[in-house]
Design a protein around this motif. Structure first.
Motif: not given
Lengths: 353, 353
Positions: A209-231
């Motif tokens: 599993t791999m979990v990033i915590e967001g906040a249900f907002s678009q912005a938080s999803g975007q942040d998470a996406g950035v971090r996932l892409a940087a892996l």
DNA sequence: CTGTTAGCGCGTTCAA
DNA sequence: TTGAACGCGCTAACAG
């Protein structure tokens, strides 16, 4: 130049206030003559009954209060739309109150509804608020939709766990292995159920599993996406806790040069209208949002009218998987890729970014 | 098990109802002893003031009514969000009423607000409704936002005409010549102003106009896009009456194989959140929607508090052009293309599909 | 500082 | 069938 009252009408029509009331409410026997006189006076004075006063004497406001955590995003606006339609049809008004950060604030909002509404629909994820409410507000019909299974309280809950499992199984079935999850905020029951479903489905498949915590907002999803892409080794699929975050993540991943769905599939939750509009269209778990809102409102009204009949049912809404292009392409490369994704790096186990 | 009233509290605390009221409202002098007794009784009885009754006696409901034509789309939900935030901050509640198809229905909705709200924000595009309202409702503060310049009525209007001109001039400046317009529904004042701006700007540039009527909805934009794409010579730019239609049109054009913005540029109006999320990002005319909503609410509240001071101003919101990728690429081909587009087919003059 | 009383505007008994 | 009177729950005058 104050507004005319029932008394003004009575005087002008040369009848009693009682007769005016009888004519306007339609209740009670009235002569056609009096009716005419009253109606004429009403026209002349442009009289409109004062619903506040009427409420006080009938103890019915014909208004439903809706307690929301927030007003951002399409989920809530769709929900409110559904409620509004139903309310209109039933002759009810809607009074919305949102942005209650903590339980205390939420319960204050609920309290301020007394004498203002006939019933309440509570979506605030602060469970305490609900308990407070049912205690503080004397016998005010309440319908809960905050994801908590309050035994004995009329409620509507989404099968978040089941939906999440469906999402993960769909991704696995289409060849994905490195499936990340963007979770909703901690403390939110819906978010936690969805994450739990993800964890279990992944565990059942023997995947890390791999979990990033967001906040249900678009912005938080975007942040998470950035971090996932940087892996060093980005996931080949992302299951987001809701569509908002899914869309945000999709944009971030695309901006990072990843191709959706070829390199990374994305699945959301809710099926907000936007899900069908982004490119590629977002695979998601459909909750018929507006319909659920309509249903909720109709149920409170039923609750109000029953006035005692115990409806303590907990209705369960089962999300339906809607497959769109964001997850349709089979994992490319076949065996080679499968091999690579099968090499599960232990370091990723339960990785929390 | 009925809810406790102020009388119950008074009895239990062994004081008069007046003292209870004084303690709870904070007005008037009270001994610390009395206060304590009252508060204790309040706690014990879990007493919550009945706001309906309070309203009747103070003739203030601390509630603002919002009359909307519809609840679809992000424009209105953003607007309501802005209002809601401001309302909370000012201690007001929001009661929304939407989906009023005709003027009669809208005015009925307005009438039903009497005794329920302290002020009204009306966005219903049925001008009649407003006139009816200001007549029918005795001295109820009203703020109009329906696009009609009601002289003497406090209002907020968007400079739709100016915005449309900006849009067209931007497209012309970036080399577009065959610019189509997807208009909002006939009879809608905002839609008509935007179309008028388009017509004038096109005329000023000596370009032929091409108008399709839409309905401000995404679906209608999509329909329009399909029809535009099917033309023997599709436009090289589309200016839609709002973002909803722009997004719909963009999807249709893209699905038809046209590349945005290379082959066709798209400009919308409103700058809803979605505008920044579609790909390519949508160029549009920004109205700070939530902020406008906040402003509207604050103004009604000011209107309510002034209680007589004539605020008959008509505030004008000037949209700001926000350039995004949907219109950034210069018309490709340069001279050759310019020549081709300069050959204006007379048959297109004022073409109405 | 406190209690009594009169409305706020309307629906609703109960006699007439 | 109609009207006078009461009460909904609370705030605001006015006396005390």
């Amino acid at each position: 130049m104050k507004a005319a009252t029932i008394r003004d009408v009575a005087e002008r029509a040369d009848v009693s206030v009682a007769s005016v009331s009888r004519v306007l409410t339609g209740a009670g026997p009235v002569t056609e003559t009096t009716r005419a006189k009253v109606m004429q006076a009403v026209e002349a004075l442009q009289y409109v009954p004062h619903s506040g006063a009427r409420s006080l004497s009938t103890s019915r406001t014909h208004t439903i209060g809706v307690i929301l955590p927030d007003l951002y995003g399409e989920f809530f606006s769709e929900l409110i739309r559904g409620m509004d339609v139903a309310a209109r049809a039933l002759g009810y008004h809607l009074i919305v109150s949102s942005s209650h950060d903590d339980a205390e604030e939420a319960s204050a909002a609920i309290r301020s509804m007394r004498g203002r509404v006939d019933g309440l629909i509570v979506l605030s994820p602060h469970v305490d608020a609900v308990n407070l409410a049912s205690g503080l507000v004397g016998r005010l019909p309440i319908l809960v939709m905050n994801g908590g299974m309050d035994e004995g309280t009329p409620s509507i809950v989404v099968d978040n766990h089941g939906g999440a499992v469906q999402a993960v199984e769909h991704l696995i079935a289409t060849g994905r292995r490195r499936i990340a999850h963007i979770a909703g905020p901690t403390g939110n029951l819906e978010a936690e159920s969805r994450m739990a479903g993800y964890m279990e489905a992944m565990a059942a498949a023997g995947l890390p599993t791999m979990v990033i915590e967001g906040a249900f907002s678009q912005a938080s999803g975007q942040d998470a996406g950035v971090r996932l892409a940087a892996l060093p080794e980005p996931p080949d699929a992302v299951f987001a806790g809701n569509d908002n975050m899914a869309v945000g993540a999709m944009l971030a991943l695309q901006d990072a040069g990843l191709v959706v769905p070829d390199q990374v599939a994305i699945v959301g939750f809710d099926d907000i209208p936007l899900a069908a509009l982004v490119r590629p269209g977002l695979t998601t778990l459909r909750i018929k949002i507006a319909e659920t809102g309509r249903n909720a409102l109709e149920r409170v009204v039923r609750l109000i009218r029953a006035d005692g009949d115990a409806d303590t049912a907990c209705e369960v809404v089962r999300p339906e998987l809607v497959v769109r292009p964001s997850s349709t392409a089979e994992r490319p490369g076949g065996a080679a890729d499968l091999i690579r994704t099968d090499v599960q790096k232990p370091s990723l186990e339960g990785e929390k970014l």
